[in-house]
Design a protein around this motif. Structure first.
Motif, short mmCIF file in Angstrom:
data_model
loop_
_atom_site.label_atom_id
_atom_site.label_comp_id
_atom_site.label_asym_id
_atom_site.label_seq_id
_atom_site.Cartn_x
_atom_site.Cartn_y
_atom_site.Cartn_z
N GLY A 44 0.65 -1.22 -0.04
CA GLY A 44 -0.09 0.05 -0.16
C GLY A 44 0.93 1.21 -0.02
N SER A 59 -2.46 0.54 -4.44
CA SER A 59 -2.34 -0.84 -3.79
C SER A 59 -1.76 -1.90 -4.75
CB SER A 59 -3.49 -1.40 -3.11
OG SER A 59 -4.54 -1.44 -3.67
N CYS A 85 3.74 -3.08 3.54
CA CYS A 85 3.51 -4.28 2.94
C CYS A 85 3.39 -5.41 4.10
CB CYS A 85 4.67 -4.67 1.92
SG CYS A 85 6.15 -4.62 2.55
#
Length: 139
Positions: A44, A59, A85
């Motif tokens: 993200g 994302s 992550c």
């Protein structure tokens, strides 16, 4: 006639400049130490307003090959960002936690500052300028 030529030239220059701006910057992120090939790594990209509070700006899901996951965020404008992550080993599209609140799955943030507790914006933030970036996040 000179005015028309000048106008067309300026319009063409403006078009070229704006076309380059819309391409944005790319950020390539690599996680080199994924413990297994189960599932995928979820990434993200956040700004300060969304970090750990809302959905990411972008994302991505990185396939794991030989213990490495790699993705690229595209069309990024200059500014401050942070990346988180998680190794989604069971492919349920979220981070899993133990009953005591500890994460069950490996995770990391940009700048690789892993302190106790949830990640902080001040630890994860980095500056995006006018050049593409390559980052490495370790679990």
């Amino acid at each position: 006639m000179k005015t028309l030529v000048l106008f067309l030239t300026m319009t063409a220059i403006n078009f070229v400049i704006n076309a380059q701006d819309t391409q944005g910057i790319t950020i390539t992120v690599t996680v080199p130490n994924v413990s297994s090939s189960d599932g995928a790594v979820l990434f993200g990209l956040y700004n300060e307003a969304t970090f750990m509070k809302a959905a990411p700006i972008q994302s991505a899901k990185g396939e794991i090959k030989d213990g490495i996951a790699k993705i690229t965020f595209t069309n990024i404008t200059p500014g401050e960002y942070g990346i988180s992550c998680v190794h989604d080993a069971n492919s349920n599209e979220r981070m899993d936690f133990e009953e005591n609140g500890m994460p069950k799955e490996s995770y990391g943030i940009s700048n690789n500052n892993m302190s106790f507790g949830p990640p902080l914006w001040s630890d994860a933030k980095f500056e995006v300028g006018n050049e593409d970036l390559e980052l490495e996040i370790r679990f």
